[in-house]
Design a protein around this motif. Structure first.
Motif, short mmCIF file in Angstrom:
data_model
loop_
_atom_site.label_atom_id
_atom_site.label_comp_id
_atom_site.label_asym_id
_atom_site.label_seq_id
_atom_site.Cartn_x
_atom_site.Cartn_y
_atom_site.Cartn_z
N ASN A 114 -47.13 -21.12 -12.38
CA ASN A 114 -45.90 -21.89 -12.23
C ASN A 114 -44.74 -21.29 -13.02
OD1 ASN A 114 -47.57 -23.59 -10.81
ND2 ASN A 114 -46.82 -25.46 -11.73
N LYS A 118 -36.83 -14.13 -13.66
CA LYS A 118 -35.60 -13.70 -12.98
C LYS A 118 -34.79 -12.81 -13.91
CE LYS A 118 -31.37 -15.56 -10.89
NZ LYS A 118 -30.69 -16.79 -10.45
N PHE A 152 -33.64 -18.30 -8.76
CA PHE A 152 -33.51 -19.75 -8.96
C PHE A 152 -32.24 -20.01 -9.75
CE2 PHE A 152 -36.37 -17.96 -12.25
CZ PHE A 152 -35.66 -18.24 -13.40
N LEU A 153 -31.82 -21.25 -9.77
CA LEU A 153 -30.60 -21.61 -10.49
C LEU A 153 -30.78 -21.37 -11.98
CD1 LEU A 153 -29.69 -24.99 -8.71
CD2 LEU A 153 -28.66 -22.73 -8.34
N GLU A 155 -29.38 -22.76 -14.38
CA GLU A 155 -29.43 -24.03 -15.12
C GLU A 155 -30.87 -24.56 -15.23
OE1 GLU A 155 -27.51 -23.48 -12.53
OE2 GLU A 155 -25.52 -23.29 -13.47
N GLU A 156 -31.74 -24.12 -14.31
CA GLU A 156 -33.12 -24.59 -14.31
C GLU A 156 -34.04 -23.71 -15.16
OE1 GLU A 156 -34.24 -24.57 -10.23
OE2 GLU A 156 -32.99 -26.29 -9.69
N GLY A 157 -33.49 -22.59 -15.66
CA GLY A 157 -34.32 -21.64 -16.39
C GLY A 157 -34.00 -21.60 -17.87
N TYR A 190 -34.43 -14.49 -17.48
CA TYR A 190 -34.68 -15.94 -17.52
C TYR A 190 -36.09 -16.24 -16.99
CZ TYR A 190 -29.62 -16.59 -18.08
OH TYR A 190 -28.33 -16.56 -18.54
N LYS A 192 -38.42 -19.72 -15.52
CA LYS A 192 -38.42 -21.13 -15.11
C LYS A 192 -39.87 -21.60 -15.04
CE LYS A 192 -37.31 -24.21 -11.26
NZ LYS A 192 -36.76 -24.31 -9.88
N VAL A 194 -42.09 -24.31 -13.49
CA VAL A 194 -42.12 -25.33 -12.44
C VAL A 194 -43.10 -26.44 -12.85
CG1 VAL A 194 -42.55 -25.78 -9.99
CG2 VAL A 194 -41.60 -23.57 -10.72
N ASP A 195 -42.65 -27.71 -12.70
CA ASP A 195 -43.48 -28.87 -13.07
C ASP A 195 -44.00 -28.73 -14.51
OD1 ASP A 195 -43.17 -30.06 -10.57
OD2 ASP A 195 -44.92 -29.05 -9.74
N TRP A 196 -43.07 -28.45 -15.39
CA TRP A 196 -43.40 -28.21 -16.79
C TRP A 196 -44.17 -29.39 -17.39
CZ3 TRP A 196 -39.15 -26.31 -20.73
CH2 TRP A 196 -39.78 -25.82 -21.88
#
Length: 467
Positions: A114, A118, A152-153, A155-157, A190, A192, A194-196
């Protein structure tokens, strides 16, 4: 005792709230620390992947492809937008190769699937020989250019790292002169997750389960302790009340016996046979009264397993009418006694003495608690002999309904016992009915009277109906 109990309960509740808050705080902190640890561990593994010579080689190739396009830009053959688009194209052209390598290394290092990676170009400057600076890409102002990894954005990373790369590029300009330009390039990495929260929750699931079970255990323990405290307090109150009540009941005959004994020992009574005889009669009566009081306590305290029934086949309608006839003889003139006894040919095995005692106890209770209209009803319902005794007395509250069949329990009003008794009558009735494999229950409303139900199975003894 009551104030002490309230303090104990309040202390237990406060301690439970404090313990729950502390456990919640520690659990949250554990969750937060595990998230941070997971992020650091993931960042370290990503660093181990992207710092390899293989990834450096891939990055070098697309950077150099980009640098080779800069002379065309300086000769005005392509625009800035086209130059930056070429950088993105050259990097993306290597992305499949990088992704395959990244996934392979991630599996080897145990990096969670997950975790996304980037890499972007965040700043690009061109500096000519005269020191003039041209910004192709301004950090925190222009949108970064996606290079490799998974897009990915931002802001999400989470920003893992950033570094600068500088390269001098020489080329022949339109005037056929050698010109040099310095490329200052800044790239950022960066990641990210996912579903941390879900990942961390799975890792801490066993811990959360243990914490939850401990929480339930503590709540159950506190609840059980408080209930036990109330139970023991009630038992203590009942015991104290019983002792006070039996002491009061014993005082009268004992006082009379003391007076009669003094009279007998008086020198005037020795020569007076009438006084002596009267004193002896008084002693005999009070002795019998004391014996009856003790027998009442002993017999009425028996459990249903201790009651030895002398069973005989009886027609319940005839038996009930006999009991009612005897009871009616003792009634005051202001009491109205009604009967509704269904006649049938079904016989049942009962102990006439014990069951009659139970019915009489309930009828006497009705009068004791201000009943002026009594009614006894008998019929067979749902394969059960049902005897219902109703009155229009003071009734029973919901709180007391659950307790009236307990040993030594007496209904009280504002901690004052208005009505005399040892609290054994209804307990004794319930044990007699249970000994007959039956059920006893009550329906009542305060100030509207009560109805007691005695239910005995038609085929008594073949089934156990004890609740």
């Amino acid at each position: 005792m009551q104030i002490k109990s309230k303090f104990l309960i309040a202390g237990a509740i406060i301690a439970l709230i404090a313990l729950t808050s502390m456990q919640g705080y520690l659990t949250f902190n554990t969750f937060d620390l595990r998230k941070k640890s997971f992020a650091v561990d993931s960042r370290t593994k990503i660093g181990d992947i992207v710092k390899t010579k293989y990834v450096d080689s891939l990055s070098w190739h697309y950077r150099m492809d980009f640098v080779d396009k800069i002379p065309d830009y300086k000769r005005n053959r392509i625009s800035k937008e086209e130059l930056l688009a070429d950088l993105k194209f050259f990097a993306n052209d290597r992305n499949d190769e990088f992704t395959e390598y990244f996934n392979k290394e991630a599996e080897r290092l145990g990096l969670n699937e997950n975790i996304l990676f980037k890499k972007v170009a965040s700043s690009i400057q061109l500096i000519d020989e005269n020191g003039n600076v041209e910004n192709l890409l301004i950090e925190d102002k222009d949108s970064p250019i996606f290079l490799i990894g998974t897009d990915f954005l931002l802001e999400e990373g989470l920003l893992i790292n950033a570094w600068n790369w500088t390269f001098d590029k020489g080329f022949i300009n339109d005037n056929h002169q050698l010109e040099s330009v310095t490329v200052k390039y800044r790239a950022s990495i960066y990641m990210k997750i996912v579903d941390w929260d879900k990942i961390i929750f799975k890792q801490l699931l066993f811990l959360f389960l243990i914490a939850f079970l401990l929480f339930l255990f503590v709540i159950s323990l506190v609840t059980y302790s408080i209930r036990n405290l109330f139970k023991h307090k009630r038992i203590s109150d009942i015991k104290t009340d019983f002792i006070n009540n039996i002491t009061h009941e014993l005082k009268t005959p004992l006082s009379t016996l003391s007076i009669a004994t003094k009279t007998l020992t008086n020198r005037f009574a020795k020569d007076n046979t009438d006084i002596a005889k009267e004193s002896i009669d008084t002693i005999n009566r009070q002795n019998k009264r004391l014996q009856n009081l003790i027998d009442q306590v002993v017999d009425n305290s028996l459990g249903y397993n201790d009651i030895n029934l002398n069973l005989e086949q009886v027609s319940l309608p005839d038996f009930i009418n006999e009991v009612c006839d005897d009871f009616a003889l003792t009634l005051p003139t202001n009491i109205q006694f009604l009967r509704d006894v269904e006649v049938n040919d079904t016989e049942v095995e009962i102990d006439k003495f014990f069951l009659g005692t139970a019915i009489i106890n309930i009828l006497n209770n009705a009068i004791k608690f201000d009943g002026t209209v009594l009614k006894i009803k008998y019929n067979i319902t749902n394969n059960m002999h049902t005897i219902a005794v109703s009155d229009n007395g003071i009734g029973i509250s919901k709180k007391n309904k659950k307790l009236i069949f307990d040993k030594f329990y007496r209904v009280s009003e504002k901690n004052m016992h208005t009505y005399k008794g040892l609290g054994l009558g209804l307990y004794y009735c319930s044990q007699i009915v249970k000994a007959h494999h039956g059920l006893i229950d009550v329906e009542s409303k305060v100030k509207e009277g009560s109805t007691f139900y005695i239910k005995i199975p038609v085929e008594n003894g073949k089934e156990n109906f004890i609740s």
